[in-house]
Motif scaffolding. Structure first.
Motif, PDB file in Angstrom:
ATOM      1  N   VAL A   1      10.501   2.176   9.917  1.00  0.00           N
ATOM      2  CA  VAL A   1       9.536   2.297  11.038  1.00  0.00           C
ATOM      3  C   VAL A   1       9.981   3.743  11.790  1.00  0.00           C
ATOM      4  O   VAL A   1       9.099   4.238  11.910  1.00  0.00           O
ATOM      5  N   ALA A   2      11.100   3.968  11.836  1.00  0.00           N
ATOM      6  CA  ALA A   2      11.441   5.285  12.342  1.00  0.00           C
ATOM      7  C   ALA A   2      10.937   6.510  11.278  1.00  0.00           C
ATOM      8  O   ALA A   2      10.378   7.432  11.561  1.00  0.00           O
ATOM      9  N   LEU A   3      11.030   6.168   9.880  1.00  0.00           N
ATOM     10  CA  LEU A   3      10.376   7.057   8.866  1.00  0.00           C
ATOM     11  C   LEU A   3       8.775   7.325   9.066  1.00  0.00           C
ATOM     12  O   LEU A   3       8.418   8.174   8.771  1.00  0.00           O
TER      13      LEU A   3
ATOM     14  N   VAL B   1       8.289   9.584  11.938  1.00  0.00           N
ATOM     15  CA  VAL B   1       8.811  10.848  11.818  1.00  0.00           C
ATOM     16  C   VAL B   1       7.823  11.702  10.393  1.00  0.00           C
ATOM     17  O   VAL B   1       7.440  12.860  10.719  1.00  0.00           O
ATOM     18  N   VAL B   2       7.521  10.796   9.505  1.00  0.00           N
ATOM     19  CA  VAL B   2       6.537  11.545   8.323  1.00  0.00           C
ATOM     20  C   VAL B   2       4.949  11.690   9.256  1.00  0.00           C
ATOM     21  O   VAL B   2       4.418  12.626   8.926  1.00  0.00           O
ATOM     22  N   PHE B   3       4.551  10.684  10.067  1.00  0.00           N
ATOM     23  CA  PHE B   3       3.667  11.198  10.994  1.00  0.00           C
ATOM     24  C   PHE B   3       3.518  12.315  11.712  1.00  0.00           C
ATOM     25  O   PHE B   3       2.778  13.251  11.842  1.00  0.00           O
ATOM     26  N   VAL B   4       4.610  12.546  12.369  1.00  0.00           N
ATOM     27  CA  VAL B   4       5.196  13.776  13.140  1.00  0.00           C
ATOM     28  C   VAL B   4       4.879  14.924  12.309  1.00  0.00           C
ATOM     29  O   VAL B   4       4.374  16.152  12.727  1.00  0.00           O
TER      30      VAL B   4
ATOM     31  N   TRP C   1       1.886   4.827   1.694  1.00  0.00           N
ATOM     32  CA  TRP C   1       2.358   4.079   0.835  1.00  0.00           C
ATOM     33  C   TRP C   1       3.800   3.694   1.733  1.00  0.00           C
ATOM     34  O   TRP C   1       4.062   2.462   1.562  1.00  0.00           O
ATOM     35  N   LEU C   2       4.172   4.381   3.011  1.00  0.00           N
ATOM     36  CA  LEU C   2       5.257   4.009   3.794  1.00  0.00           C
ATOM     37  C   LEU C   2       4.639   2.716   4.520  1.00  0.00           C
ATOM     38  O   LEU C   2       5.237   1.965   4.977  1.00  0.00           O
ATOM     39  N   ALA C   3       3.371   2.795   5.099  1.00  0.00           N
ATOM     40  CA  ALA C   3       2.807   1.801   5.743  1.00  0.00           C
ATOM     41  C   ALA C   3       2.812   0.628   4.955  1.00  0.00           C
ATOM     42  O   ALA C   3       3.084  -0.630   5.499  1.00  0.00           O
ATOM     43  N   TYR C   4       2.415   0.507   3.630  1.00  0.00           N
ATOM     44  CA  TYR C   4       2.445  -0.543   2.796  1.00  0.00           C
ATOM     45  C   TYR C   4       4.150  -0.865   2.845  1.00  0.00           C
ATOM     46  O   TYR C   4       4.416  -2.190   2.886  1.00  0.00           O
ATOM     47  N   ALA C   5       5.038  -0.235   2.480  1.00  0.00           N
ATOM     48  CA  ALA C   5       6.328  -0.435   2.573  1.00  0.00           C
ATOM     49  C   ALA C   5       6.868  -1.178   3.781  1.00  0.00           C
ATOM     50  O   ALA C   5       7.615  -1.929   3.879  1.00  0.00           O
ATOM     51  N   THR C   6       6.449  -0.593   5.021  1.00  0.00           N
ATOM     52  CA  THR C   6       6.878  -1.111   6.149  1.00  0.00           C
ATOM     53  C   THR C   6       6.294  -2.640   6.413  1.00  0.00           C
ATOM     54  O   THR C   6       7.228  -3.588   6.700  1.00  0.00           O
TER      55      THR C   6
END
Length: 160
Positions: free
Chosen positions: A115-117, A120-123, A145-150
């Motif tokens: 979630v923190a990642l 940070v990637v969005f920022v 991909w991170l949204a899916y992983a989250t």
């Protein structure tokens, strides 16, 4: 007599190699921490929409290449240090996820990390976009991909 200063020429290909190397180290740490990932992943209760374990290696390889190229493309703009800080923090959080999830077997801490990642990637995308749309766009598939992983990590926490 006029004084002239010369600006040292930066080698873009050497810089690209540096970005690829740093991101590859992050991927290597993840790979080393995930030596028993297939077994652990297979034992977890997962949602019906969970991807097969065989998909993660190729997907992360593509994502890591995009991350490296995004950093390099932004570097070519003589970008701001704040964006580099966000990029570096993102790499660190990425590096931590696999050891937390697989080696540490802490799906909840891994969820907090991812979630923190995401944030940070969005920022980083926003900051990169100020100087280079290309660098920002290169990170968009990673963010997806991170949204899916989250979502998958969240489901694993709930189901287990």
């Amino acid at each position: 007599m006029p004084v002239t200063t010369t600006t040292p020429r930066r080698n873009p290909w050497l810089a690209l190699l540096g970005f690829v190397t740093v991101v590859a180290v992050v991927g290597l740490v993840g790979a080393l921490a995930a030596t028993s990932a297939r077994e652990i992943y297979g034992r977890l209760h997962q949602p019906s929409w969970a991807a097969p374990a065989e998909l993660f290696g190729p997907m992360w390889t593509v994502m890591y290449l995009l991350i490296a190229f995004a950093g390099w493309w932004y570097w070519r703009t003589d970008g701001e240090t704040g964006a580099y800080a966000a990029y570096g923090i993102g790499l660190l959080l990425n590096l931590l996820w696999t050891p937390l999830f697989f080696a540490g077997r802490s799906t909840t801490l891994a969820l907090i990390d991812v979630v923190a990642l995401d944030f940070v990637v969005f920022v980083t995308v926003v900051l990169f976009a100020r100087r280079s749309r290309v660098a920002a766009v290169l990170l968009v598939p990673y963010l997806g991909w991170l949204a899916y992983a989250t979502a998958l990590n969240s489901a694993v926490v709930v189901l287990n």
